[in-house]
Design an enzyme around this catalytic site. Sequence first.
Site, short mmCIF file in Angstrom:
data_model
loop_
_atom_site.label_atom_id
_atom_site.label_comp_id
_atom_site.label_asym_id
_atom_site.label_seq_id
_atom_site.Cartn_x
_atom_site.Cartn_y
_atom_site.Cartn_z
N TYR A 198 -79.76 -2.81 7.32
CA TYR A 198 -80.80 -3.79 6.95
C TYR A 198 -82.12 -3.28 7.48
O TYR A 198 -82.20 -2.86 8.64
CB TYR A 198 -80.47 -5.15 7.58
CG TYR A 198 -81.51 -6.21 7.34
CD1 TYR A 198 -82.32 -6.66 8.39
CD2 TYR A 198 -81.70 -6.78 6.08
CE1 TYR A 198 -83.28 -7.64 8.17
CE2 TYR A 198 -82.65 -7.76 5.87
CZ TYR A 198 -83.45 -8.19 6.92
OH TYR A 198 -84.39 -9.15 6.69
N ASP B 47 -85.12 3.97 11.02
CA ASP B 47 -85.51 2.59 11.26
C ASP B 47 -85.04 2.21 12.67
O ASP B 47 -83.87 1.88 12.88
CB ASP B 47 -84.88 1.67 10.20
CG ASP B 47 -85.20 0.22 10.47
OD1 ASP B 47 -84.87 -0.63 9.62
OD2 ASP B 47 -85.78 -0.08 11.54
N LYS C 113 -90.02 -5.33 17.40
CA LYS C 113 -89.28 -6.08 18.43
C LYS C 113 -89.74 -5.78 19.87
O LYS C 113 -90.77 -6.31 20.31
CB LYS C 113 -87.78 -5.84 18.24
CG LYS C 113 -87.26 -6.38 16.89
CD LYS C 113 -85.78 -6.18 16.73
CE LYS C 113 -85.32 -6.46 15.32
NZ LYS C 113 -84.90 -7.85 15.09
P1 KE4 Z 1 -88.55 -8.11 10.86
O1 KE4 Z 1 -89.30 -8.04 9.53
O2 KE4 Z 1 -87.54 -9.23 10.89
O3 KE4 Z 1 -89.50 -8.11 12.06
O4 KE4 Z 1 -87.72 -6.74 11.00
C1 KE4 Z 1 -86.84 -6.39 9.97
C2 KE4 Z 1 -85.83 -5.40 10.52
C3 KE4 Z 1 -85.98 -4.06 10.21
N1 KE4 Z 1 -85.10 -3.13 10.66
C4 KE4 Z 1 -84.06 -3.49 11.45
C5 KE4 Z 1 -83.11 -2.43 11.94
C6 KE4 Z 1 -83.86 -4.85 11.80
O5 KE4 Z 1 -82.80 -5.19 12.57
C7 KE4 Z 1 -84.75 -5.83 11.32
C8 KE4 Z 1 -84.59 -7.30 11.62
N2 KE4 Z 1 -83.45 -7.66 12.38
C9 KE4 Z 1 -82.94 -9.00 12.16
C10 KE4 Z 1 -81.68 -9.15 13.01
N3 KE4 Z 1 -80.59 -8.41 12.47
C11 KE4 Z 1 -83.95 -10.04 12.47
C12 KE4 Z 1 -83.39 -11.45 12.54
C13 KE4 Z 1 -83.74 -12.27 11.31
O6 KE4 Z 1 -83.81 -11.72 10.19
O7 KE4 Z 1 -83.95 -13.50 11.51
#
Ligand code: KE4
Length: 426
Positions: free
Chosen positions: A147, A242, A270
């Site tokens: 993801y 990523d 993060k």
């Molecule tokens: P954000 O757009 O949510 O800040 O980041 C996206 C993203 C990109 N790459 C990786 C490896 C990620 O894990 C994420 C976002 N992680 C999720 C948890 N698996 C965020 C939690 C959510 O979507 O509410």
Amino acid sequence: MRKNATQKSARLFSQAKTLMPGGVNSPVRAFRAVGGHPFFVKSAQGSKLTDVDGNEYLDYVCTWGPAILGHAPRPVIRAVRAAAHNGLSFGTCHELEIQMAQTLQSLVPSIEKIRMVNSGTEATMSCIRLARGFTGRDIIVKFEGCYHGHVDSLLVRAGSGALTNGHPDSAGVPKALAALTRTLPFNDVPAVRELFRKEKRSIAAIILEPVPANAGLYLPEPGFLEELRHLCNHSGALLIFDEVMTGCRLAPGGAQEIFGIQPDLTALGKVIGGGLPIGAFGGRADIMDCLSPEGPVYQAGTLSGNPLSLAAGLAQLQELQRIDGWRRLERKGRHLEQTLRESIGKKPICLHRIGSMFCLFFTPGPVRNFSDAQKSNPQAFGKFFRSCLRQGVYFPPSQFETAFFSTAHSLEEFENTARVVATAFK
Ligand code: KE4
């Protein structure tokens, strides 16, 4: 045990559902995969969350990664307070941008130039546009279950909430766009080699989580990352890591430091924002200089480089360096893993851990990719999750997520967690 019922949270959630889709601002928070309703947080401190009904939880979500020092760490709070007195957003240059760029360059040597954004999604979206602009090619290669945020081109066989809610291929993504994304099984070297044999002249980039953590957590097998690097070197495709989740968490330089592979571009998020909105992408200067205003690839953001986010992120990274947080997390991680393995015993559970990230798959395993992860029993996970929650231990509300702990988590809390986990398996 949870001291009180959760009537107030239940009431608030009913109200939230009349105002926001599913009552949430991000799907996984709706507890759809685990049943029941989410609790509403009143405050967060260290390793604990407290809900509006006065219940306290030991937190293994850590706001999905940012809270590596625990919640509301004093150095970060002080930095945000001080920054706020100077203004909340400038929309023009300020020195913290230089400090953050220098800090990330020193922690992640593959980053020669960097650009700040406000989410991990923005970071990965910008990486693939930049890769397409730099190479003049259209095809993006990703791995099933990885993801990368809700980027149209990457919501194909995606993990995290997309998988949790059963839609790894989102509606609304034009078929013509999805057709430019190739998805392969993670750890499958022959499959990647075969794709490159057929299409290498059209491939702009491979993007991956070097340690996939959005279909549960599993690891790259020896030689896999090296092969991706080799195929990109010999085809003109770019290698994009990523590291939104792993960056500055698994090590100062993230997974690329641990596995010794240098990507062309890296997405971050993060941890580097200390809990405030943040993302970043960076890498080879010759690629990054294709970005506007230097080059033809457009990318922009009103709040990019926001002073409060940068103040929080810098304070968090400096504190991690001051206390050698990564070494502490590894020591704690070994202890947690050992106590959890004792609780699991011979049960058909597959525990994966790397640094301060871990996952319990409800399948005997092995779990080496997305299809293995899908053999997990989500009902059994849901029962386990609810039992732990009743006992005040909060795991991510989905089998297809990864748990985190922080430097604020104590060994005593890990012992208590192991006891709770042992009862939850009954
Ligand atoms: P954000 O757009 O949510 O800040 O980041 C996206 C993203 C990109 N790459 C990786 C490896 C990620 O894990 C994420 C976002 N992680 C999720 C948890 N698996 C965020 C939690 C959510 O979507 O509410």
